[in-house]
Motif scaffolding. Structure first.
Motif, mmCIF file in Angstrom:
data_model
loop_
_atom_site.group_PDB
_atom_site.id
_atom_site.type_symbol
_atom_site.label_atom_id
_atom_site.label_comp_id
_atom_site.label_asym_id
_atom_site.label_seq_id
_atom_site.Cartn_x
_atom_site.Cartn_y
_atom_site.Cartn_z
ATOM 1 N N ILE A 1 0.827 -1.208 0.000
ATOM 2 C CA ILE A 1 0.000 0.000 0.000
ATOM 3 C C ILE A 1 0.866 1.264 0.000
ATOM 4 C CG2 ILE A 1 -1.629 1.326 1.451
ATOM 5 C CD1 ILE A 1 -2.971 -1.351 2.158
ATOM 6 N N GLU A 2 2.067 1.154 0.603
ATOM 7 C CA GLU A 2 2.957 2.327 0.691
ATOM 8 C C GLU A 2 3.892 2.464 -0.505
ATOM 9 O OE1 GLU A 2 4.846 1.522 4.402
ATOM 10 O OE2 GLU A 2 3.121 2.193 5.588
ATOM 11 N N THR A 3 3.792 1.529 -1.473
ATOM 12 C CA THR A 3 4.738 1.528 -2.596
ATOM 13 C C THR A 3 4.156 2.241 -3.821
ATOM 14 O OG1 THR A 3 5.741 -0.526 -1.862
ATOM 15 C CG2 THR A 3 6.043 0.024 -4.173
ATOM 16 N N ASP A 4 5.025 3.016 -4.488
ATOM 17 C CA ASP A 4 4.643 3.632 -5.751
ATOM 18 C C ASP A 4 5.558 3.036 -6.823
ATOM 19 O OD1 ASP A 4 4.112 5.178 -7.938
ATOM 20 O OD2 ASP A 4 3.998 7.063 -6.815
ATOM 21 N N ILE A 5 5.020 2.098 -7.611
ATOM 22 C CA ILE A 5 5.877 1.362 -8.549
ATOM 23 C C ILE A 5 6.507 2.309 -9.573
ATOM 24 C CG2 ILE A 5 5.970 -0.525 -10.251
ATOM 25 C CD1 ILE A 5 3.610 -1.805 -8.823
ATOM 26 N N SER A 6 5.739 3.333 -9.963
ATOM 27 C CA SER A 6 6.250 4.222 -11.015
ATOM 28 C C SER A 6 7.491 4.987 -10.560
ATOM 29 C CB SER A 6 5.154 5.212 -11.427
ATOM 30 O OG SER A 6 4.835 6.041 -10.317
#
Lengths: 549, 85
Positions: free
Chosen positions: A537-542
């Motif tokens: 939930i805390e990850t931004d893949i981009s």
């Protein structure tokens, strides 16, 4: 205060009394007795107490693993109450005027020799049962009390190492933590500790000192230190740390019921790995999205002979029904290598990890494979079951599997037994061979699940059970990450999903990397689900920079 | 007296599980029940004796039942053999 250093396999703190798990290796002394009557009574009392212990084990196993697996404890009761066995012991006491322990030892030797000399290899193994029941009585007589069921308070358990058959008998609610002299981070005890969410330290040299029994002990799973009779400062420091950790776990509860969606909107499936039907409670408690790896071998490990179709069916059905429509991926039998089962009569191998195991056994002994497949397909009518095959190295293995699957489906159809015709079939990618031809294999199956434990050991040519290699074994080796990426890309090009069901999946240091590679599903042990959900939930893949390749 | 001859079909023979179940069944009856194989005789109430017969697939066993409830015991045992062995 004594400090012992070991290697931690789960980050948690346990505080409690130390108890040793001892196997029946008592020294039996022979001595003359004063009263034959009293000695026989002494034997009978110990025997009855052993029988009632077995009754409790039977009831417990009945609840946790079902009647088929529990039956062995009932058979042990019958053996202990067998007339010939009892007459032999009582006669030796009477005629030789000697102690019960010696009479039991002699009787046990005689009966086990009788079984050991039989033609049939299965019957030869029954010699162990005789030893087992005799040891249980001897433990009572000699006061070697290690009975988890009667133990009032939970304890920290120390042992050289624990076998799967031993841990199945443990009352898990009485275990605060594990300390073992041997073992590796992938040994059975370590895996068990992780699935139970409790502190565990391996390679603890010096722990098996009898004078520590019953003493207050702390396991610090963050450092690998064990404190026997800790001083006040240590006790209060670690009690505070323990409270803090428990608070963190409580905060994780907030993540229950939330979807696993990254900041930039990608949904990741987070499923649970389970090794026993009794893990179902933990799966539901930790809000798993499904079961990503159902290690079916426990059914075989806990059985004294080949489990029948009906026994297996009822276990798979229970799992599918409990998951109520969520994906339940059952992996077919994966034995050989580090998991041995006596009644399979597998010959000794110099190099078992590279030997006769998993699908190789199933494809050469199709009667065993078909029994399991029939049971799984029958259960598929009761939930959302998928089937996964382990240790694949080639296309022709998949073709053979599919032929057998077809036969099983045809049989069930002819017999008018309902099953789900659209059951997804997937394979584990755990050999470099399968990873390298994953473009070819992807056309034949519905999903890939990467087994990183075996993939790592085979790619790096390092035995994962070998303690000496732990310093060389880099789980983040670029070769492994490249193989994962290759498999993921090939899967996606062919429109199938790709997951990870090995230890790497729960390593939060690697979550960003795995998500940037494009992994769709992560299957981890139940206690790792909520921490992983938080991470996703805390990850931004981009925003992840691709640093590996 | 009732007598049953039976050829074992189960691949594993009279292993621990069916031996246990057979002993349990035999204890439900008053009649004396014995099992013979190749000249060896075992009391069906004694699990170690039953197991030590070492009866395997294709072996013929003879069950002899003597006593008041011999007939009903024979029926039950026959049914058990057919279902389990």
């Amino acid at each position: 205060m004594i400090i012992i250093k070991g290697k931690s396999v789960f980050k948690a703190i346990a505080i409690g009394k130390l108890a040793f798990y001892k196997r029946g290796k008592q020294q039996i002394k022979r001595y003359h007795i004063d009263s034959v009557q009293d000695e026989i009574k002494r034997f009978q009392k110990a025997r009855d107490s052993a029988v009632s212990e077995l009754k409790k084990l039977y009831d417990k196993a009945l609840k946790e693993v079902g009647e088929a697996s529990a039956l062995i404890f009932e058979i042990h009761q019958m053996m202990l109450l067998d007339d010939d066995y009892n007459e032999s012991i009582e006669n030796i006491i009477k005629t030789q005027n000697i102690n019960a322990e010696f009479a039991i030892g002699t009787t046990s030797d005689n009966f086990s020799q009788m079984f050991a000399s039989m033609e049939d290899s299965y019957m030869r193994e029954r010699a162990h049962d005789i030893k087992d029941i005799s040891d249980r009585v001897l433990n009572k007589l000699l006061g070697v009390e290690f009975d988890f069921i009667n133990s009032k308070e939970p304890v920290i358990i120390a042992a050289d190492d624990l076998a799967p058959s031993e841990t199945v008998q443990l009352d898990k609610s009485k275990v605060l933590g594990f300390i073992t002299l041997y073992g590796s981070s992938n040994s059975h005890t370590a895996i068990l500790a992780r699935s139970m969410n409790i502190a565990s330290v391996i390679n603890a040299n010096g722990i098996l000192n009898d004078s520590y029994a019953g003493k207050m002990t702390i396991i610090d799973g963050f450092t690998g230190n064990i404190y026997i009779e800790p001083d006040d400062a240590t006790l209060s420091r670690l009690s505070a740390k323990k409270a803090l950790e428990e608070e963190k776990i409580r905060l994780l509860e907030n993540y229950k019921g939330k979807p696993n969606i990254t900041i930039d909107g990608k949904k990741i499936e987070i499923y649970a790995n389970i090794g026993n039907i009794s893990d179902m409670a933990a799966v539901l408690k930790n809000d798993a999205g499904g079961i990503g790896l159902f290690r079916s071998e426990f059914i075989y490990l806990e059985s004294k002979t080949y489990p029948t179709e009906n026994e297996q069916f009822s276990i798979y059905k229970t799992a599918a029904e409990n998951m109520a429509g969520k994906k339940t991926i059952i992996r077919t039998l994966d034995i050989g290598a580090d998991k041995k089962i006596n009644y399979f009569n597998l010959p000794h191998e110099e190099n078992p990890a590279l030997g006769y195991r998993a699908i190789r056994i199933c494809l050469t002994r199709p009667e065993i494979f078909k029994t399991q497949l029939r049971a799984i397909f029958r259960a598929s009518a009761f939930g959302n079951i998928s089937i996964m095959f382990p240790m694949i190295t080639s296309l022709c293995e998949i073709q053979k599997i599919k032929e057998i699957v077809k036969e099983v489906q045809n049989e069930l159809e002819t017999e008018n037994i309902p099953f789900n015709k659209n059951t997804e079939l997937g394979i584990m990618i755990e050999t470099p061979a399968a990873a390298l031809i994953s473009d070819i294999l992807a056309k034949e199956v519905d999903f890939f699940s990467i087994g990183t434990n075996d993939l790592t050991q085979y790619t790096l040519a390092m035995d994962r059970q070998n303690q000496k290699l732990e310093e060389f074994l880099n789980p983040y080796h670029t070769s492994i990450l490249r193989l994962i990426k290759l498999v993921c890309d090939n899967g996606h090009k062919n429109g199938i999903w790709v997951g990870i069901c090995g230890e790497l999946g729960s390593d939060l240091n690697l979550t960003e990397t795995l998500l940037s590679i494009g992994i769709d599903e992560l299957s981890v042990s139940p206690p790792n689900i909520l921490p992983l959900r938080k991470k996703v939930i805390e990850t931004d893949i981009s925003k992840i920079e691709n640093k590996i390749f | 007296m009732e007598q049953i001859k039976y050829v074992i079909k189960d691949n594993a023979g009279i292993h621990a599980r069916p031996a246990g179940l057979l002993v349990k069944l035999a204890k439900e009856f008053e009649s004396s029940i014995t099992i013979e194989k190749d000249g060896k005789t075992a009391d069906a109430r004694k699990i170690l004796a039953v197991m030590s017969l070492g009866a395997k697939k294709d072996d013929e066993i003879t069950v002899k039942i003597d006593g008041n409830d011999a007939e009903s015991a024979a029926n039950k045992i026959k049914e058990f053999l057919e279902n389990n062995l």
